[in-house]
Design an enzyme around this catalytic site. Structure first.
Site, PDB file in Angstrom:
ATOM      1  CB  SER A  58      -0.790  -0.103   1.548  1.00 40.05           C
ATOM      2  OG  SER A  58       0.081   0.050   2.426  1.00 40.05           O
TER       3      SER A  58
ATOM      4  CG  HIS B  27      -3.084  -0.856  -2.328  1.00 42.31           C
ATOM      5  ND1 HIS B  27      -3.947   0.566  -2.877  1.00 42.31           N
ATOM      6  CD2 HIS B  27      -3.045  -0.943  -1.470  1.00 42.31           C
ATOM      7  CE1 HIS B  27      -3.876   0.925  -1.306  1.00 42.31           C
ATOM      8  NE2 HIS B  27      -3.571   0.162  -0.460  1.00 42.31           N
TER       9      HIS B  27
ATOM     10  CE  LYS C 161      -7.731   1.026   0.884  1.00 41.38           C
ATOM     11  NZ  LYS C 161      -6.648  -0.025   1.275  1.00 41.38           N
TER      12      LYS C 161
HETATM   13  C1  LIG Z   1      -6.461   0.006   2.796  1.00 37.60           C
HETATM   14  C2  LIG Z   1      -6.759  -1.210   3.047  1.00 37.60           C
HETATM   15  C3  LIG Z   1      -6.961  -2.335   3.848  1.00 37.60           C
HETATM   16  C4  LIG Z   1      -7.910  -1.572   5.007  1.00 37.60           C
HETATM   17  O1  LIG Z   1     -10.002  -1.590   3.594  1.00 37.60           O
HETATM   18  P1  LIG Z   1     -10.838  -1.521   4.199  1.00 37.60           P
HETATM   19  O2  LIG Z   1     -11.824  -1.930   3.613  1.00 37.60           O
HETATM   20  O3  LIG Z   1     -10.747   0.165   4.247  1.00 37.60           O
HETATM   21  O4  LIG Z   1     -10.543  -1.583   5.985  1.00 37.60           O
HETATM   22  C5  LIG Z   1      -6.177  -3.367   3.670  1.00 37.60           C
HETATM   23  N1  LIG Z   1      -5.007  -4.076   3.503  1.00 37.60           N
HETATM   24  C6  LIG Z   1      -4.906  -2.856   2.489  1.00 37.60           C
HETATM   25  C7  LIG Z   1      -3.326  -3.469   2.178  1.00 37.60           C
HETATM   26  C8  LIG Z   1      -5.457  -1.666   2.589  1.00 37.60           C
HETATM   27  O5  LIG Z   1      -4.024  -1.485   1.624  1.00 37.60           O
END
Ligand SMILES: *Cc1c(COP(=O)(O)O)cnc(C)c1O
Length: 384
Positions: A181, A209, A238
């Site tokens: 991330s 991602h 995302k």
């Molecule tokens: C954003 C993210 C999460 C969390 O996901 P949410 O649905 O926003 O709680 C989990 N793992 C990674 C690698 C992320 O970047």
């Protein structure tokens, strides 16, 4: 309670001194633009990689579902919060990921805090890439298993840890971000999957991602020749543009999650409009390969202009080192009309504060070129 407030003030003051205090900034978002302090800025800090949170078909699906089914689920899915919309979403996810089944959670963070403790516990072993997301570490810690961190992307180190520690533990899990991330690189999933097969360690890849961006939109397990990842989890918040988390896996694993993963059991089901929006977005992702390729193409325009290593995902870090330098660079870019949020410890290791650029399908090429020019002349030097 005086002691309570004193504790909170004391903690905040220490964070302030270390320049690590944070607070949410009010941001009005309008597609790729955001408004902050009365200024309109082109944002490179949103994870809405395909801009689907604003797509008319996605919005319509959410509105229709709200009108038909209401806004809230009303209960946990095991009580009365289940709904045919969930099953539709889960079958779309399983189809896209090529697994027998899928299970939707309240969020990506909740998913990992549920999945990992449902699979391992005391007497078991979890190997975690040192740059994995906080929720992998949180889930691993909650599980009560022995947690060992291997050097970032270092399959040999993971192998050495397994060779030394695997025998003393009953079950073992390898957990990693699929696309990291804060660094944007892709994990060596096929080598990790092979390692897992040799040592009977189950591989979990967090594709927050990756979904909708890499591997033709199918995610990090589909990059290059592909990898056999038995536990593909991720988020719907995302590139999918909605909200919620998921796990795609075998039928047995998914059935286990539905009975044993605590956030699935004890938390209310996702709101129907969110579920319907996610399904509509997944249809768009599965149906438009050219559009899905855009975020990565845009990220590569940027890395090429800056002579950086070619982007592997929509995320490109420019590491400046000190937290203050990252803050100053971000302020400078804001003066130029760009929002690029500085990422500082503890989100990233000390000394690696950075600007994190997230590219989306709709970022105009001319703006990316202008941004790259400014970064080349006024930021890259800071790292030297
Ligand atoms: C954003 C993210 C999460 C969390 O996901 P949410 O649905 O926003 O709680 C989990 N793992 C990674 C690698 C992320 O970047």
């Amino acid at each position: 309670m005086r002691s309570l407030d004193e504790f909170a003030y004391g903690k905040l003051a220490a964070l302030e001194r270390a320049r690590l205090r944070r607070s949410p900034v009010v941001t009005a978002r309008d597609g790729i633009y955001v408004e902050r302090g009365g200024r309109r800025l082109l944002s490179f800090s949103c994870n809405d990689y395909l801009n689907l949170s604003r797509h008319p078909a996605v919005i319509k699906a959410a509105v229709d579902a709200a009108e038909l089914y209401g806004v809230g689920a009303g209960a946990s899915r095991l009580v009365t919060g289940n709904h045919p919309l969930y099953e539709e979403l889960e079958s779309r996810l399983a189809r896209l990921k090529g697994t027998a089944a899928a299970c939707v959670f309240g969020s990506g963070y909740l998913a990992n805090t549920g999945i990992i403790p449902a699979l391992v516990g005391g007497g078991d072993l979890v190997l975690v890439d040192e740059l994995s997301h906080a929720c992998i570490n949180g889930g691993a810690k909650l599980s009560g298993a022995t947690v060992l961190r291997y050097r970032h992307g270092d399959v040999d180190h993971a192998q050495a840890l397994l060779a030394q520690h695997r025998v003393a533990h009953e079950r073992a899990l390898i957990a990693t971000d699929g696309v990291f991330s804060m660094d944007g690189d892709v994990a060596p999933l096929s080598a990790l999957a092979e390692l897992g097969r040799r040592h009977d360690a189950w591989l979990l890849a967090d594709d927050a991602h990756g979904l909708g961006v890499v591997g033709n939109g199918r995610g990090s397990a589909f990059v290059g020749g592909g990898a056999d990842v038995p536990l593909q989890m991720g988020t719907l918040s995302k590139a999918v543009g909605a909200y919620g988390g998921y796990l795609c896996a075998s039928r047995a694993v998914i059935d286990l999650m539905r009975t044993r993963a605590r956030p699935f059991i004890y938390s209310t089901g996702l709101p129907p409009p969110v579920v319907a929006a996610a399904s509509a977005a997944l249809d768009l992702i599965a149906g438009d390969a050219a559009y899905v390729a855009e975020p990565l193409r845009k990220a590569r325009l940027f890395t090429r202009a800056l002579n950086l290593a070619e982007a592997q995902s929509a995320i490109v870090p420019v590491i400046v080192g000190a937290a203050d330098a990252a803050l100053a660079a971000s302020t400078m870019l804001e003066d130029e009309g760009f929002l690029v949020v500085p990422i500082r410890p503890p989100t990233v290791p000390a000394g690696t504060a950075r600007l994190r650029f997230a590219f989306t399908a709709q970022h105009p090429e001319a703006a990316i070129e202008r941004l790259a020019g400014i970064v080349r002349s006024r930021v890259v030097g800071l790292a030297a």
